[in-house]
Design a protein around this motif. Structure first.
Motif, PDB file in Angstrom:
ATOM      1  N   LEU A  78       0.808  -1.215   0.000  1.00  0.00           N
ATOM      2  CA  LEU A  78       0.000   0.000   0.000  1.00  0.00           C
ATOM      3  C   LEU A  78       0.847   1.273   0.000  1.00  0.00           C
ATOM      4  O   LEU A  78       0.302   2.372  -0.084  1.00  0.00           O
ATOM      5  CB  LEU A  78      -0.925   0.023   1.224  1.00  0.00           C
ATOM      6  CG  LEU A  78      -2.113  -0.932   1.181  1.00  0.00           C
ATOM      7  CD1 LEU A  78      -2.884  -0.863   2.487  1.00  0.00           C
ATOM      8  CD2 LEU A  78      -3.016  -0.596   0.026  1.00  0.00           C
ATOM      9  N   LEU A  81       0.211   3.794  -2.847  1.00  0.00           N
ATOM     10  CA  LEU A  81      -1.059   4.506  -2.689  1.00  0.00           C
ATOM     11  C   LEU A  81      -0.918   5.647  -1.692  1.00  0.00           C
ATOM     12  O   LEU A  81      -1.346   6.776  -1.965  1.00  0.00           O
ATOM     13  CB  LEU A  81      -2.168   3.544  -2.247  1.00  0.00           C
ATOM     14  CG  LEU A  81      -3.499   4.207  -1.917  1.00  0.00           C
ATOM     15  CD1 LEU A  81      -4.136   4.784  -3.174  1.00  0.00           C
ATOM     16  CD2 LEU A  81      -4.424   3.230  -1.230  1.00  0.00           C
ATOM     17  N   PHE A  82      -0.300   5.367  -0.553  1.00  0.00           N
ATOM     18  CA  PHE A  82      -0.110   6.420   0.447  1.00  0.00           C
ATOM     19  C   PHE A  82       0.805   7.522  -0.076  1.00  0.00           C
ATOM     20  O   PHE A  82       0.591   8.705   0.209  1.00  0.00           O
ATOM     21  CB  PHE A  82       0.444   5.844   1.749  1.00  0.00           C
ATOM     22  CG  PHE A  82      -0.558   5.058   2.532  1.00  0.00           C
ATOM     23  CD1 PHE A  82      -1.838   5.533   2.743  1.00  0.00           C
ATOM     24  CD2 PHE A  82      -0.228   3.831   3.071  1.00  0.00           C
ATOM     25  CE1 PHE A  82      -2.773   4.812   3.465  1.00  0.00           C
ATOM     26  CE2 PHE A  82      -1.146   3.096   3.793  1.00  0.00           C
ATOM     27  CZ  PHE A  82      -2.418   3.586   3.993  1.00  0.00           C
ATOM     28  N   PHE A  84       1.121   8.414  -3.225  1.00  0.00           N
ATOM     29  CA  PHE A  84       0.334   9.164  -4.206  1.00  0.00           C
ATOM     30  C   PHE A  84      -0.603  10.160  -3.509  1.00  0.00           C
ATOM     31  O   PHE A  84      -0.648  11.346  -3.872  1.00  0.00           O
ATOM     32  CB  PHE A  84      -0.464   8.194  -5.069  1.00  0.00           C
ATOM     33  CG  PHE A  84      -1.378   8.861  -6.054  1.00  0.00           C
ATOM     34  CD1 PHE A  84      -0.862   9.563  -7.128  1.00  0.00           C
ATOM     35  CD2 PHE A  84      -2.754   8.792  -5.908  1.00  0.00           C
ATOM     36  CE1 PHE A  84      -1.697  10.190  -8.039  1.00  0.00           C
ATOM     37  CE2 PHE A  84      -3.599   9.411  -6.809  1.00  0.00           C
ATOM     38  CZ  PHE A  84      -3.073  10.108  -7.875  1.00  0.00           C
ATOM     39  N   LEU A  85      -1.312   9.703  -2.489  1.00  0.00           N
ATOM     40  CA  LEU A  85      -2.217  10.598  -1.755  1.00  0.00           C
ATOM     41  C   LEU A  85      -1.434  11.711  -1.066  1.00  0.00           C
ATOM     42  O   LEU A  85      -1.863  12.872  -1.061  1.00  0.00           O
ATOM     43  CB  LEU A  85      -3.026   9.802  -0.730  1.00  0.00           C
ATOM     44  CG  LEU A  85      -4.009   8.787  -1.309  1.00  0.00           C
ATOM     45  CD1 LEU A  85      -4.649   7.969  -0.197  1.00  0.00           C
ATOM     46  CD2 LEU A  85      -5.054   9.467  -2.167  1.00  0.00           C
TER      47      LEU A  85
END
Length: 189
Positions: A78, A81-82, A84-85
């Protein structure tokens, strides 16, 4: 990874506010009393001066994030994803910070990102090696290959599960734990 990014974002937003407040104190209230409100030059003066090395922390933050994501992606899927956010959030905060807290930076012409490219290249190579070792040592890939080509006569994985488990002789159990059943197996896995 998430905690470090959040803490860096908070520090990155609070420090310019503190420096801006310090510059406001240095200008003093006498200007506001003289002009009735802050003149434009005073408002610009209280902005934080953009340091020539002002992008160093930004590059450092991105390189650290890139390192965390690429090196440990096989352990923590993950992470991208973190990251990117965090980058979406960070872009908006940096834009606001540069527009409202800093004086206009003086542009400088540069060829490339300098030594940061070599650092990113090294991290990328290290990440490939690290992820290969993590996958190799945490999966059954290597033991399956050894069983297939060294142990198995048929060159297949038939019997791999029994081969990979340890065996225990049932006769070694103390008598009170043995099964009274006469058809008990000789060993267990």
């Amino acid at each position: 990874m998430v905690g470090k990014q959040a803490m860096n974002t908070v520090v990155e937003m609070v420090l310019p506010l503190i420096f801006k407040w310090y510059n406001l104190v240095m200008v003093g209230d006498s200007l506001r009393d003289t002009y009735g409100s802050w003149p434009r030059w005073a408002k610009d003066f209280k902005l934080v001066n953009f340091d020539p090395r002002g992008l160093f922390p930004e590059y450092l933050e991105m390189v650290l994030q890139y390192g965390f994501v690429t090196i440990f992606v096989s352990s923590f899927p993950l992470a991208p994803l973190f990251a990117f956010l965090n980058n979406i959030f960070e872009m908006r905060l940096d834009a606001r910070k540069l527009l409202s807290h800093f004086r206009r930076p003086i542009p400088q012409r540069v060829k490339d990102i300098g030594v940061w490219f070599k650092i990113l290249d090294s991290i990328g190579k290290l990440a490939v090696i690290t992820n290969a070792f993590i996958i190799a040592f945490t999966s059954n890939f290597i033991p399956e290959l050894v069983y297939r080509y060294v142990v198995s006569d048929s060159k297949s994985l038939d019997g791999f599960l029994d081969y990979s488990l340890s065996t225990f002789q049932v006769a070694d159990y103390p008598p009170q734990y043995r099964s009274p059943d006469s058809e008990a197996p000789d060993f267990c896995r």
